[in-house]
Design a protein around this motif. Structure first.
Motif, PDB file in Angstrom:
ATOM      1  N   TYR A 162     -43.879 -57.333  96.106  1.00 54.12           N
ATOM      2  CA  TYR A 162     -44.912 -56.407  95.618  1.00 54.12           C
ATOM      3  C   TYR A 162     -46.798 -57.510  96.405  1.00 54.12           C
ATOM      4  O   TYR A 162     -47.058 -57.023  95.375  1.00 54.12           O
ATOM      5  CB  TYR A 162     -44.593 -57.905  93.784  1.00 54.12           C
ATOM      6  CG  TYR A 162     -45.630 -57.502  93.523  1.00 54.12           C
ATOM      7  CD1 TYR A 162     -46.054 -56.865  91.932  1.00 54.12           C
ATOM      8  CD2 TYR A 162     -47.106 -58.766  93.365  1.00 54.12           C
ATOM      9  CE1 TYR A 162     -46.763 -56.870  90.972  1.00 54.12           C
ATOM     10  CE2 TYR A 162     -47.373 -59.078  92.267  1.00 54.12           C
ATOM     11  CZ  TYR A 162     -48.140 -57.633  91.138  1.00 54.12           C
ATOM     12  OH  TYR A 162     -48.650 -57.599  89.752  1.00 54.12           O
ATOM     13  N   LEU A 183     -43.472 -54.016  88.746  1.00 54.95           N
ATOM     14  CA  LEU A 183     -42.889 -52.659  89.679  1.00 54.95           C
ATOM     15  C   LEU A 183     -42.683 -51.749  88.431  1.00 54.95           C
ATOM     16  O   LEU A 183     -43.032 -50.754  88.649  1.00 54.95           O
ATOM     17  CB  LEU A 183     -41.583 -53.496  90.579  1.00 54.95           C
ATOM     18  CG  LEU A 183     -41.792 -54.434  91.889  1.00 54.95           C
ATOM     19  CD1 LEU A 183     -40.860 -54.461  92.448  1.00 54.95           C
ATOM     20  CD2 LEU A 183     -43.682 -54.515  92.606  1.00 54.95           C
ATOM     21  N   TYR A 214     -41.140 -60.907  89.443  1.00 54.09           N
ATOM     22  CA  TYR A 214     -41.863 -59.032  89.780  1.00 54.09           C
ATOM     23  C   TYR A 214     -41.644 -57.760  89.553  1.00 54.09           C
ATOM     24  O   TYR A 214     -42.047 -56.923  89.983  1.00 54.09           O
ATOM     25  CB  TYR A 214     -42.287 -59.699  91.207  1.00 54.09           C
ATOM     26  CG  TYR A 214     -43.202 -60.438  91.274  1.00 54.09           C
ATOM     27  CD1 TYR A 214     -45.004 -60.577  91.068  1.00 54.09           C
ATOM     28  CD2 TYR A 214     -42.733 -61.658  91.830  1.00 54.09           C
ATOM     29  CE1 TYR A 214     -45.787 -61.755  91.430  1.00 54.09           C
ATOM     30  CE2 TYR A 214     -43.424 -62.591  92.006  1.00 54.09           C
ATOM     31  CZ  TYR A 214     -45.105 -63.019  91.851  1.00 54.09           C
ATOM     32  OH  TYR A 214     -45.567 -63.863  92.301  1.00 54.09           O
ATOM     33  N   LEU A 253     -46.029 -52.832  97.992  1.00 57.46           N
ATOM     34  CA  LEU A 253     -46.961 -52.145  96.862  1.00 57.46           C
ATOM     35  C   LEU A 253     -47.867 -51.349  97.435  1.00 57.46           C
ATOM     36  O   LEU A 253     -47.999 -50.301  96.491  1.00 57.46           O
ATOM     37  CB  LEU A 253     -47.210 -53.386  95.350  1.00 57.46           C
ATOM     38  CG  LEU A 253     -47.616 -52.660  94.182  1.00 57.46           C
ATOM     39  CD1 LEU A 253     -46.445 -51.248  93.619  1.00 57.46           C
ATOM     40  CD2 LEU A 253     -48.031 -53.369  92.983  1.00 57.46           C
ATOM     41  N   ASP A 303     -37.928 -59.528  95.267  1.00 56.21           N
ATOM     42  CA  ASP A 303     -39.129 -59.384  95.026  1.00 56.21           C
ATOM     43  C   ASP A 303     -40.607 -59.227  95.161  1.00 56.21           C
ATOM     44  O   ASP A 303     -41.082 -58.378  95.571  1.00 56.21           O
ATOM     45  CB  ASP A 303     -38.689 -59.312  93.483  1.00 56.21           C
ATOM     46  CG  ASP A 303     -39.084 -59.952  92.505  1.00 56.21           C
ATOM     47  OD1 ASP A 303     -38.533 -61.170  92.696  1.00 56.21           O
ATOM     48  OD2 ASP A 303     -39.334 -60.034  91.475  1.00 56.21           O
ATOM     49  N   CYS A 345     -36.596 -49.771  89.751  1.00 50.71           N
ATOM     50  CA  CYS A 345     -35.828 -50.814  90.954  1.00 50.71           C
ATOM     51  C   CYS A 345     -34.004 -51.278  90.945  1.00 50.71           C
ATOM     52  O   CYS A 345     -33.461 -50.706  89.447  1.00 50.71           O
ATOM     53  CB  CYS A 345     -36.356 -51.939  90.678  1.00 50.71           C
ATOM     54  SG  CYS A 345     -37.533 -53.032  90.514  1.00 50.71           S
ATOM     55  N   GLU A 392     -44.860 -50.936  86.320  1.00 49.55           N
ATOM     56  CA  GLU A 392     -45.704 -49.060  86.837  1.00 49.55           C
ATOM     57  C   GLU A 392     -45.046 -47.807  87.634  1.00 49.55           C
ATOM     58  O   GLU A 392     -45.424 -46.917  88.480  1.00 49.55           O
ATOM     59  CB  GLU A 392     -46.352 -50.516  88.654  1.00 49.55           C
ATOM     60  CG  GLU A 392     -47.610 -50.859  88.603  1.00 49.55           C
ATOM     61  CD  GLU A 392     -48.247 -51.165  89.810  1.00 49.55           C
ATOM     62  OE1 GLU A 392     -48.273 -49.582  90.280  1.00 49.55           O
ATOM     63  OE2 GLU A 392     -48.533 -52.024  90.412  1.00 49.55           O
ATOM     64  N   PHE A 399     -36.805 -49.207  94.964  1.00 54.56           N
ATOM     65  CA  PHE A 399     -36.832 -50.378  95.285  1.00 54.56           C
ATOM     66  C   PHE A 399     -35.592 -51.227  94.811  1.00 54.56           C
ATOM     67  O   PHE A 399     -35.461 -50.814  94.739  1.00 54.56           O
ATOM     68  CB  PHE A 399     -37.752 -51.531  95.243  1.00 54.56           C
ATOM     69  CG  PHE A 399     -39.476 -51.735  94.975  1.00 54.56           C
ATOM     70  CD1 PHE A 399     -39.717 -51.220  96.257  1.00 54.56           C
ATOM     71  CD2 PHE A 399     -40.239 -50.982  94.399  1.00 54.56           C
ATOM     72  CE1 PHE A 399     -41.070 -50.843  95.834  1.00 54.56           C
ATOM     73  CE2 PHE A 399     -41.510 -50.722  93.814  1.00 54.56           C
ATOM     74  CZ  PHE A 399     -42.203 -50.403  95.142  1.00 54.56           C
TER      75      PHE A 399
END
Length: 90
Positions: free
Chosen positions: A24, A54, A50, A28, A20, A61, A57, A43
């Motif tokens: 990041y 993510l 991280y 990103l 990750d 994931c 934001e 992702f």
């Protein structure tokens, strides 16, 4: 090809990494830009410190369980289900 044959759905971008931290620190900005251009960004990586950042934001994931020390991409890609985890969650 006619315009009617194109999908009206947003294009999807799947970013895969074995850590990750890599996403990041190195992907990103790409993900933010793609999302700003209308892409649905997801992702795929192992769970790590991280991932929460993510997700905060607004990125999706998917956890990919793998052995980062392995040198065999076949067992990591197929044996640990990279394809199946992406298909089942997308």
């Amino acid at each position: 090809m006619s315009e009617d044959s194109f999908s009206t759905e947003s294009p999807s971008l799947l970013i895969v990494a074995n850590w990750d931290w890599v996403i990041y620190n190195f992907r990103l900005a790409l993900a933010r830009s793609a999302r700003a251009d209308g892409c649905d960004v997801t992702f795929v990586c192992p769970d790590g410190k991280y991932v929460a950042d993510l997700q905060a934001e607004g990125f999706r994931c998917i956890e990919w369980s793998l052995d980062r020390k392995s040198l065999n991409p076949i067992t990591e890609g197929h044996g640990r289900g990279l394809a199946s985890c992406a298909r089942s969650d997308l």
